[in-house]
Design a protein around this motif. Structure first.
Motif, PDB file in Angstrom:
ATOM      1  N   ASP A  11       0.831  -1.213   0.000  1.00 10.68           N
ATOM      2  CA  ASP A  11       0.000   0.000   0.000  1.00 10.68           C
ATOM      3  C   ASP A  11       0.860   1.256   0.000  1.00 10.68           C
ATOM      4  N   GLU A  12       1.970   1.212   0.743  1.00 10.11           N
ATOM      5  CA  GLU A  12       2.873   2.360   0.796  1.00 10.11           C
ATOM      6  C   GLU A  12       3.497   2.630  -0.575  1.00 10.11           C
ATOM      7  N   GLU A  13       3.859   1.505  -1.259  1.00  7.42           N
ATOM      8  CA  GLU A  13       4.441   1.678  -2.594  1.00  7.42           C
ATOM      9  C   GLU A  13       3.401   2.126  -3.590  1.00  7.42           C
ATOM     10  N   ASN A  14       2.155   1.676  -3.422  1.00  8.07           N
ATOM     11  CA  ASN A  14       1.111   2.030  -4.371  1.00  8.07           C
ATOM     12  C   ASN A  14       0.743   3.497  -4.317  1.00  8.07           C
ATOM     13  N   LYS A  15       1.079   4.164  -3.206  1.00  8.77           N
ATOM     14  CA  LYS A  15       0.785   5.596  -3.113  1.00  8.77           C
ATOM     15  C   LYS A  15       1.564   6.396  -4.152  1.00  8.77           C
ATOM     16  N   TYR A  16       2.750   5.838  -4.495  1.00  5.31           N
ATOM     17  CA  TYR A  16       3.607   6.540  -5.444  1.00  5.31           C
ATOM     18  C   TYR A  16       3.593   5.880  -6.824  1.00  5.31           C
ATOM     19  N   ARG A  17       2.758   4.844  -6.992  1.00  9.81           N
ATOM     20  CA  ARG A  17       2.681   4.167  -8.273  1.00  9.81           C
ATOM     21  C   ARG A  17       1.438   4.595  -9.030  1.00  9.81           C
ATOM     22  N   LEU A  18       1.546   4.409 -10.368  1.00  8.74           N
ATOM     23  CA  LEU A  18       0.403   4.767 -11.211  1.00  8.74           C
ATOM     24  C   LEU A  18      -0.541   3.590 -11.403  1.00  8.74           C
ATOM     25  N   TYR A  19      -0.003   2.349 -11.313  1.00  9.64           N
ATOM     26  CA  TYR A  19      -0.824   1.162 -11.571  1.00  9.64           C
ATOM     27  C   TYR A  19      -0.586   0.129 -10.464  1.00  9.64           C
ATOM     28  N   VAL A  20      -1.554  -0.771 -10.334  1.00 10.15           N
ATOM     29  CA  VAL A  20      -1.494  -1.800  -9.322  1.00 10.15           C
ATOM     30  C   VAL A  20      -2.067  -3.098  -9.898  1.00 10.15           C
ATOM     31  N   LEU A  21      -1.569  -4.239  -9.373  1.00  9.30           N
ATOM     32  CA  LEU A  21      -2.070  -5.556  -9.785  1.00  9.30           C
ATOM     33  C   LEU A  21      -3.153  -6.023  -8.828  1.00  9.30           C
ATOM     34  N   SER A  28      -6.436 -18.321 -10.904  1.00  9.96           N
ATOM     35  CA  SER A  28      -7.022 -16.979 -10.872  1.00  9.96           C
ATOM     36  C   SER A  28      -6.409 -16.163 -12.008  1.00  9.96           C
ATOM     37  N   TYR A  29      -6.696 -14.872 -12.030  1.00  6.73           N
ATOM     38  CA  TYR A  29      -6.103 -13.996 -13.043  1.00  6.73           C
ATOM     39  C   TYR A  29      -5.696 -12.684 -12.379  1.00  6.73           C
ATOM     40  N   LEU A  30      -4.698 -12.046 -12.986  1.00  8.39           N
ATOM     41  CA  LEU A  30      -4.175 -10.773 -12.513  1.00  8.39           C
ATOM     42  C   LEU A  30      -4.594  -9.689 -13.505  1.00  8.39           C
ATOM     43  N   GLN A  31      -5.003  -8.534 -12.950  1.00  4.74           N
ATOM     44  CA  GLN A  31      -5.492  -7.441 -13.796  1.00  4.74           C
ATOM     45  C   GLN A  31      -4.824  -6.128 -13.393  1.00  4.74           C
ATOM     46  N   LEU A  32      -4.335  -5.419 -14.387  1.00  5.73           N
ATOM     47  CA  LEU A  32      -3.726  -4.104 -14.163  1.00  5.73           C
ATOM     48  C   LEU A  32      -4.820  -3.049 -14.055  1.00  5.73           C
ATOM     49  N   LYS A  33      -4.717  -2.198 -13.012  1.00  5.56           N
ATOM     50  CA  LYS A  33      -5.683  -1.109 -12.826  1.00  5.56           C
ATOM     51  C   LYS A  33      -4.946   0.153 -12.396  1.00  5.56           C
ATOM     52  N   PRO A  34      -5.365   1.292 -12.901  1.00  3.70           N
ATOM     53  CA  PRO A  34      -4.722   2.553 -12.477  1.00  3.70           C
ATOM     54  C   PRO A  34      -5.106   2.898 -11.044  1.00  3.70           C
ATOM     55  N   CYS A  35      -4.138   3.408 -10.291  1.00  5.47           N
ATOM     56  CA  CYS A  35      -4.406   3.796  -8.910  1.00  5.47           C
ATOM     57  C   CYS A  35      -4.136   5.292  -8.694  1.00  5.47           C
ATOM     58  N   SER A  36      -4.055   6.028  -9.764  1.00  5.82           N
ATOM     59  CA  SER A  36      -3.814   7.479  -9.669  1.00  5.82           C
ATOM     60  C   SER A  36      -4.535   8.154 -10.818  1.00  5.82           C
ATOM     61  N   ASP A  37      -4.956   9.366 -10.534  1.00  8.75           N
ATOM     62  CA  ASP A  37      -5.636  10.122 -11.584  1.00  8.75           C
ATOM     63  C   ASP A  37      -4.677  10.535 -12.692  1.00  8.75           C
ATOM     64  N   GLN A  38      -3.389  10.559 -12.400  1.00  9.73           N
ATOM     65  CA  GLN A  38      -2.407  10.964 -13.385  1.00  9.73           C
ATOM     66  C   GLN A  38      -1.990   9.805 -14.294  1.00  9.73           C
ATOM     67  N   ALA A  39      -2.466   8.592 -14.010  1.00  9.22           N
ATOM     68  CA  ALA A  39      -2.083   7.426 -14.802  1.00  9.22           C
ATOM     69  C   ALA A  39      -2.792   7.451 -16.152  1.00  9.22           C
ATOM     70  N   PRO A  40      -2.058   7.232 -17.257  1.00 12.33           N
ATOM     71  CA  PRO A  40      -2.693   7.175 -18.588  1.00 12.33           C
ATOM     72  C   PRO A  40      -3.616   5.964 -18.692  1.00 12.33           C
ATOM     73  N   GLN A  41      -4.560   6.070 -19.599  1.00 16.98           N
ATOM     74  CA  GLN A  41      -5.478   4.956 -19.798  1.00 16.98           C
ATOM     75  C   GLN A  41      -4.707   3.748 -20.354  1.00 16.98           C
ATOM     76  N   LEU A  42      -5.047   2.579 -19.848  1.00 15.03           N
ATOM     77  CA  LEU A  42      -4.334   1.372 -20.268  1.00 15.03           C
ATOM     78  C   LEU A  42      -4.568   1.059 -21.740  1.00 15.03           C
ATOM     79  N   SER A  43      -5.706   1.463 -22.296  1.00 14.75           N
ATOM     80  CA  SER A  43      -5.979   1.195 -23.708  1.00 14.75           C
ATOM     81  C   SER A  43      -5.041   1.959 -24.627  1.00 14.75           C
TER      82      SER A  43
END
Length: 491
Positions: free
Chosen positions: A274-284, A292-307
Motif C-alpha cells: 500500500d505504501e508503494e502504491n501511493k507513489y505508483r500509477l498502476y497496481v495488480l 485466478s487472473y491478474l489485472q492491471l488497474k490505475p491507482c492514480s488520476d495521473q495514470a494514462p489509460q491502459l488502452s
C-alpha cells in the motif's frame, strides 16, 4: 456248370485224353460251383463266410480306430498299435502271395480243361457237342474272370505293400518318439529332483536363519524391557507426566507464535505494498495463485489509460536472476498457467516514452488439490474435457457448441461427436499454453496450436480442468521427448 449226361455212352481212346499234370496243387479239394445266367454270364454262388471279416478289413478297422484315438493314446500305446498293424500287414502280404500261386494254378487247370474239351468236341456230335461247346464257353468265361481277379489281386497286393511300408515307417517313427519322450522325461525328472533338492536346502537355511533371528529378537526385547525397568526406577511416574504436559504446552505455544508470525508477515507485505502504491500509477489486482487472473488497474488520476499504453508481461525467477518475455501476453489481464508456478510475474507499461513496471509480491502459488487430481488422471489412458471453441486460427468462432478435448498418451484430439476437428501426435510444431490474448474468461482459456497454421483458443468449464489439461499434455509430451510450451517460451 452243365454236366454231361451219363446216359450217352461215348467211347474214346484213353491215350487221346489229355491228363492233368500231377504236379498241380489245388487250393481246395473240389471244383468251384458256378451258375450260367442271362447272356451266358457266369454267376458265382455266394459263399458262406464262417471265418468272420478278412484280414484286410481288420487292418483297415484298426487303422481307422487308431487315427481317431491317437490324441488319447500315449506314445508307448501308439508304438504297440503300429507294431500290431505291421504284423497284420505282413500276414496279409503272405495271404496275397498264396492267392497269387492259387491263381496261377487255376490258369494251368483251365487251359488243360479247355484243351480236353476241345478234343472231346471233335469226337462228339449232336446234343453232346453242344454241351461241350457250352462247357468250353464257360471255361473261357472262367478264364476271363480269373484274369480280372488277378488284376484285382495285383492292385490289392500293391495297396497292401504300400500300407505295410507306411505302417513300418510309422512304427519306426513311434519308436523314435518313444525314445525321445523317454529322454525328455528322464531329463525333467532329473531337473525336478535338483529343484526339490535346492528347495529343501533353501528351506533348511531359512529355518536356521529364522531360529537365529527369533533368538536375537528375544534377546533384544529382553534388553529393552530391562532398560525400561531401569528408567522407570530412576524416574517417578508423576515427573514423567509433568514433563509430557510441559512439552505439549511448548508445542502449542510454538504453533501459535508461528501462525502469528505468518500473519504479521502478510500484514507487513500488504502495508508495504500500500505504501508503494501511493507513489505508483498502476497496481495488480487478483490472487497470486494458479487458477485466478491478474489485472492491471490505475491507482492514480495521473495514470494514462491502459488502452492507450503498450503492455508486456514477463516471467522472472524467484531470485530475480533472469527475466523472460511471455510472448503474446500484451493485455491488461493475464491468467497464470502451470509454467508460472514458483515464478514472479511482472507487467511493463509504456506510455509516451515512460516505462512503469508492476510486479507480484511473490512467486505464483500452486492451486490447492490440483496435483492429486492430475495424479488421478494420469492413471487413465485418455482424459476428456468439455470445451467451447472461442477462436480458430486467430478469428472468433461463431459457434458455441460443446466439443470434447481428448488428452492421450500419444496424441491430442478435438472432436464433436463423430466429427474430428483436429487430431495430432505430440511434435515439435505443437504448442500448448494458457490463453494470452484478448479472451474472455482467460483463467479458463487455453491456446493450442495443433500444427503450423492450425490453432485454437478453447474455453474449459473450470479453471481446474484447464490447468489439469495443460499439465497432463506436457507430461505425456515429455514422455514422447517433446517439450510442450507456449510461443517463444524458453524450456
Amino acid at each position: 456248370m452243365t454236366k454231361i449226361s451219363p446216359e450217352i455212352e461215348v467211347t474214346m481212346q484213353a491215350e487221346e485224353v489229355l491228363q492233368v499234370s500231377v504236379d498241380v496243387s489245388f487250393a481246395s479239394n473240389h471244383f468251384p460251383k458256378y451258375k450260367l445266367g442271362a447272356d451266358s454270364q457266369i454267376l458265382e454262388e455266394p459263399k458262406e463266410d464262417n471265418h468272420g471279416p478278412s484280414l484286410k478289413e481288420v487292418v483297415e478297422q484298426e487303422t481307422t480306430s487308431l487315427s481317431e484315438q491317437h490324441k488319447r493314446l500315449s506314445v508307448r500305446d501308439l508304438a504297440s498299435k503300429f507294431d500290431k498293424n505291421l504284423s497284420a500287414a505282413a500276414k496279409l502280404s503272405d495271404e496275397a502271395k498264396i492267392r497269387e500261386v492259387a491263381s496261377l494254378e487255376g490258369h494251368v487247370l483251365l487251359k488243360k480243361l479247355r484243351d480236353a474239351l476241345e478234343s472231346l468236341r471233335g469226337r462228339l456230335a449232336g446234343r453232346n457237342k453242344e454241351d461241350v461247346e457250352k462247357a468250353i464257353s464257360m471255361v473261357e468265361a472262367l478264364a476271363v474272370k480269373l484274369t480280372q481277379k488277378e488284376g484285382e489281386l495285383i492292385q490289392e497286393k500293391f495297396e497292401v505293400k504300400k500300407l505295410a511300408n507306411y505302417l513300418k515307417q510309422a512304427s519306426e517313427d513311434a519308436k523314435k518318439l518313444v525314445n525321445q519322450e523317454k529322454s525328455f522325461a528322464c531329463a525333467e525328472i532329473e531337473s525336478a529332483r535338483c529343484v526339490v533338492q535346492r528347495i529343501g536346502e533353501a528351506l533348511e537355511e531359512q529355518e536356521i536363519n529364522t531360529q537365529a533371528s527369533k533368538k536375537q529378537d528375544v534377546e533384544g526385547l529382553i534388553e529393552e524391557v530391562q532398560e525400561a525397568r531401569r528408567i522407570k526406577l530412576l524416574h517417578q511416574p508423576s515427573k514423567v507426566i509433568d514433563m509430557e504436559h510441559e512439552l505439549r504446552a511448548l508445542r502449542n505455544q510454538i504453533r501459535e507464535k508461528s501462525i502469528f508470525s505468518v500473519k504479521l508477515q502478510k500484514e507487513l507485505a500488504i502495508s508495504k505494498r500500500d505504501e508503494e502504491n501511493k507513489y505508483r500509477l498502476y497496481v495488480l489486482e487478483g490472487s497470486e495463485n494458479l487458477g485466478s487472473y491478474l489485472q492491471l488497474k490505475p491507482c492514480s488520476d495521473q495514470a494514462p489509460q491502459l488502452s492507450k499504453c503498450s503492455i508486456q508481461w514477463y516471467r522472472l525467477s524467484s531470485e530475480g536472476s533472469w527475466k523472460e518475455v511471455i510472448s503474446g501476453a500484451s493485455k491488461s489481464i493475464y491468467a497464470p498457467e502451470p509454467f508460472d508456478v514458483g515464478r514472479i510475474l511482472q507487467a511493463e507499461i509504456v506510455s509516451n516514452g515512460q516505462k512503469v513496471t508492476v510486479t507480484t509480491t511473490g512467486p505464483i502459488d500452486p492451486a490447492a488439490g490440483l496435483g492429486s487430481h492430475v495424479e488421478t488422471l494420469l492413471r487413465k489412458s485418455n482424459s476428456e474435457f468439455n470445451v467451447v471453441i472461442s477462436q480458430m486460427n486467430g478469428q472468433d468462432h461463431p459457434s458455441h457448441s460443446v466439443h470434447a478435448f481428448h488428452v492421450g498418451k500419444m496424441r491430442i484430439k478435438l472432436s464433436r461427436g463423430w466429427i474430428t476437428k483436429a487430431r495430432e501426435i505430440y511434435s515439435l510444431s505443437m504448442q500448448l499454453c494458457g490463453a494470452r490474448g484478448d479472451v474472455n474468461n482467460s483463467a479458463k482459456a487455453l491456446f493450442w496450436q495443433a500444427r503450423k497454421g492450425h490453432s485454437f483458443v478453447l474455453t474449459f468449464e473450470s479453471e481446474r480442468d484447464r490447468n489439469a489439461a495443460v499439465m497432463l499434455a506436457r507430461k505425456y509430451a515429455f514422455d514422447c521427448n517433446v517439450m510442450l510450451a507456449g510461443p517463444d517460451d524458453q524450456v
